[in-house]
Scaffold this motif. Structure first.
Motif, PDB file in Angstrom:
ATOM      1  N   GLN A 182       0.545  -1.099   0.557  1.00  0.00           N
ATOM      2  CA  GLN A 182      -0.321  -0.345   0.055  1.00  0.00           C
ATOM      3  C   GLN A 182       0.552   1.249  -0.536  1.00  0.00           C
ATOM      4  O   GLN A 182       0.742   2.440  -0.687  1.00  0.00           O
ATOM      5  CB  GLN A 182      -0.839  -0.216   1.075  1.00  0.00           C
ATOM      6  CG  GLN A 182      -1.777  -1.027   0.808  1.00  0.00           C
ATOM      7  CD  GLN A 182      -2.845  -0.884   2.774  1.00  0.00           C
ATOM      8  OE1 GLN A 182      -3.095  -0.373   3.255  1.00  0.00           O
ATOM      9  NE2 GLN A 182      -2.627  -2.466   3.604  1.00  0.00           N
ATOM     10  N   MET A 183       1.853   0.844   0.455  1.00  0.00           N
ATOM     11  CA  MET A 183       3.045   1.777  -0.001  1.00  0.00           C
ATOM     12  C   MET A 183       3.825   1.758  -0.589  1.00  0.00           C
ATOM     13  O   MET A 183       5.209   3.142  -0.595  1.00  0.00           O
ATOM     14  CB  MET A 183       4.162   2.702   1.772  1.00  0.00           C
ATOM     15  CG  MET A 183       2.647   2.202   2.792  1.00  0.00           C
ATOM     16  SD  MET A 183       3.421   2.100   4.808  1.00  0.00           S
ATOM     17  CE  MET A 183       4.152   4.053   4.530  1.00  0.00           C
ATOM     18  N   LEU A 184       3.867   1.590  -1.272  1.00  0.00           N
ATOM     19  CA  LEU A 184       5.107   0.874  -2.986  1.00  0.00           C
ATOM     20  C   LEU A 184       5.501   2.487  -3.487  1.00  0.00           C
ATOM     21  O   LEU A 184       6.429   2.915  -3.590  1.00  0.00           O
ATOM     22  CB  LEU A 184       4.192   0.722  -3.985  1.00  0.00           C
ATOM     23  CG  LEU A 184       4.948  -0.405  -4.764  1.00  0.00           C
ATOM     24  CD1 LEU A 184       6.660  -0.710  -4.739  1.00  0.00           C
ATOM     25  CD2 LEU A 184       4.125  -1.176  -5.837  1.00  0.00           C
ATOM     26  N   ASN A 185       4.602   3.836  -3.635  1.00  0.00           N
ATOM     27  CA  ASN A 185       5.171   4.943  -4.662  1.00  0.00           C
ATOM     28  C   ASN A 185       5.458   5.739  -3.391  1.00  0.00           C
ATOM     29  O   ASN A 185       5.493   6.695  -3.582  1.00  0.00           O
ATOM     30  CB  ASN A 185       3.794   5.559  -4.960  1.00  0.00           C
ATOM     31  CG  ASN A 185       3.539   4.832  -6.328  1.00  0.00           C
ATOM     32  OD1 ASN A 185       4.429   3.396  -7.196  1.00  0.00           O
ATOM     33  ND2 ASN A 185       2.508   4.338  -6.589  1.00  0.00           N
ATOM     34  N   LEU A 186       5.599   5.304  -1.792  1.00  0.00           N
ATOM     35  CA  LEU A 186       5.997   6.677  -1.063  1.00  0.00           C
ATOM     36  C   LEU A 186       7.244   7.018  -1.043  1.00  0.00           C
ATOM     37  O   LEU A 186       8.939   6.003  -1.630  1.00  0.00           O
ATOM     38  CB  LEU A 186       6.524   5.799   0.346  1.00  0.00           C
ATOM     39  CG  LEU A 186       6.824   6.506   1.389  1.00  0.00           C
ATOM     40  CD1 LEU A 186       5.913   7.471   2.338  1.00  0.00           C
ATOM     41  CD2 LEU A 186       7.533   5.045   2.613  1.00  0.00           C
ATOM     42  N   SER A 187       7.445   8.244  -1.450  1.00  0.00           N
ATOM     43  CA  SER A 187       8.377   8.841  -1.551  1.00  0.00           C
ATOM     44  C   SER A 187       8.911   9.402  -0.340  1.00  0.00           C
ATOM     45  O   SER A 187       8.410  10.583   0.356  1.00  0.00           O
ATOM     46  CB  SER A 187       8.769   9.769  -3.067  1.00  0.00           C
ATOM     47  OG  SER A 187       7.835  10.735  -2.903  1.00  0.00           O
ATOM     48  N   GLN A 188      10.139  11.148  -1.249  1.00  0.00           N
ATOM     49  CA  GLN A 188      10.763  11.807   0.040  1.00  0.00           C
ATOM     50  C   GLN A 188       9.498  12.833   0.224  1.00  0.00           C
ATOM     51  O   GLN A 188       9.625  13.766   0.760  1.00  0.00           O
ATOM     52  CB  GLN A 188      12.146  12.280  -0.088  1.00  0.00           C
ATOM     53  CG  GLN A 188      11.863  13.052  -1.729  1.00  0.00           C
ATOM     54  CD  GLN A 188      13.941  13.132  -2.215  1.00  0.00           C
ATOM     55  OE1 GLN A 188      14.370  13.155  -1.340  1.00  0.00           O
ATOM     56  NE2 GLN A 188      14.007  14.171  -3.380  1.00  0.00           N
ATOM     57  N   ASP A 189       9.329  13.047  -0.754  1.00  0.00           N
ATOM     58  CA  ASP A 189       7.779  13.838  -0.857  1.00  0.00           C
ATOM     59  C   ASP A 189       6.880  13.750  -0.444  1.00  0.00           C
ATOM     60  O   ASP A 189       6.212  14.758   0.362  1.00  0.00           O
ATOM     61  CB  ASP A 189       7.677  14.880  -2.356  1.00  0.00           C
ATOM     62  CG  ASP A 189       8.405  14.782  -3.288  1.00  0.00           C
ATOM     63  OD1 ASP A 189       9.476  15.888  -2.594  1.00  0.00           O
ATOM     64  OD2 ASP A 189       8.652  14.696  -4.154  1.00  0.00           O
ATOM     65  N   ASP A 190       6.356  12.769   0.747  1.00  0.00           N
ATOM     66  CA  ASP A 190       5.725  12.275   1.701  1.00  0.00           C
ATOM     67  C   ASP A 190       5.744  12.569   2.839  1.00  0.00           C
ATOM     68  O   ASP A 190       7.247  12.573   3.818  1.00  0.00           O
ATOM     69  CB  ASP A 190       4.472  10.840   1.006  1.00  0.00           C
ATOM     70  CG  ASP A 190       4.808  10.711  -0.163  1.00  0.00           C
ATOM     71  OD1 ASP A 190       3.988  11.891  -0.981  1.00  0.00           O
ATOM     72  OD2 ASP A 190       5.132  10.171  -0.964  1.00  0.00           O
TER      73      ASP A 190
END
Length: 294
Positions: A177-185
């Protein structure tokens, strides 16, 4: 005294030979029944071992604490993540009886809010609001008893920002569910003793992705705090098998309101649109259909 409360028992053992007769009785009781002693008043502890309240206070001083409340806090920090549910039930039977359950729980919750007001870091709170408002996407994780808190926070933040995801057990794994987590999040982790391991792992994962991490937890010694950029402390002490979530919910309320105030122009339009939808589809029950303000 050293804040590492894991050394408390060893300190008592090392100082034992130099203690007075009455203080040795207290030391022996704590070494054997520290889980119960952690929630006793000085008077109650003294009565349990047959010494005066002043002897208990002097015992705390002998361990280099300013007073008994500091010793009691150290004991609570030591045990609160180790108590099983069965042990917590036994404690609640000792300290909260059926005839005083309402008064006892309400008083405990009041104290938790008072302690939270004194301990919370206002700078961390403002930084948390900044992080939430500026995040591309916000992930909220709170498992076990913290699920209700995560759902509440997610519900209102989604109305305000529309970029919020509550991470929970379901058809897919939490990390999927957090696969696309990035430094902008931004990732908000909510957890209280006994801390859910998966929540701790999620925050570790978030740090590896360089996302902002906000922890809503009970102590700077919490494993969630160790992985957070900003930690919001909320007291949850309760000598019972039920977690006290009143103070954490109050902090979450403040967080929602602060975010709302930062984006008040946007949410005014959002709630204006929602009022129309709620009225059209009869989401709420009104006493008088001609008056939809209540």
């Amino acid at each position: 005294m050293d804040n590492n409360n894991l050394d408390l028992m060893r300190t008592i053992q090392l100082k034992f030979p130099r203690l007075s007769k009455g203080q040795k009785l207290i030391a022996e009781y704590i070494l054997k029944h520290y889980d119960k002693a952690a929630f006793m008043t000085a008077a109650k502890l003294g009565s349990s071992v047959g010494v005066s309240e002043s002897t208990v206070v002097r015992f705390a001083n002998e361990l280099d604490y300013a007073g008994y409340p500091e010793l009691q806090k150290a004991l609570q920090e030591l045990i609160k993540n180790k108590l099983t549910t069965v042990q917590r039930i036994e404690l609640s039977n000792d300290f909260i009886s059926q005839d005083n359950a309402l008064k006892g729980v309400l008083k405990s919750d009041i104290e938790n809010i008072r302690a939270t007001l004194e301990k919370i870091n206002y700078s961390a709170f403002e930084n948390s609001v900044d992080s939430i408002v500026n995040a591309k996407k916000i992930y909220i994780v709170g498992l076990r008893s913290s699920t209700a808190l995560a759902d509440f926070l997610g519900f209102y933040l989604n109305l305000i920002l529309d970029n919020v995801k509550i991470v929970s057990y379901g058809m897919s794994d939490i990390f999927e569910q957090m696969l696309n987590l990035s430094q902008d999040d931004c990732v908000i982790g909510i957890g209280f003793p006994r801390y859910a391991m998966r929540t701790v792992e999620v925050l570790t994962f978030a740090k590896s992705r360089n996302a902002d991490v906000i922890a809503i937890t009970d102590s700077v010694l919490s494993p969630l705090a160790a992985r957070a950029d900003y930690t919001l402390i909320a007291e949850s002490n309760m000598a019972s098998f039920v977690d006290s979530l009143v103070a954490p919910l109050s902090v979450i309320n403040a967080l929602i309101i602060a975010v709302g105030l930062r984006t008040k122009d946007k949410i005014s339009q959002t709630f204006n649109d929602l009022e129309g939808i709620w009225q059209e589809y009869q989401i709420y029950s009104y006493k008088n259909k001609e008056d939809n303000k209540f």
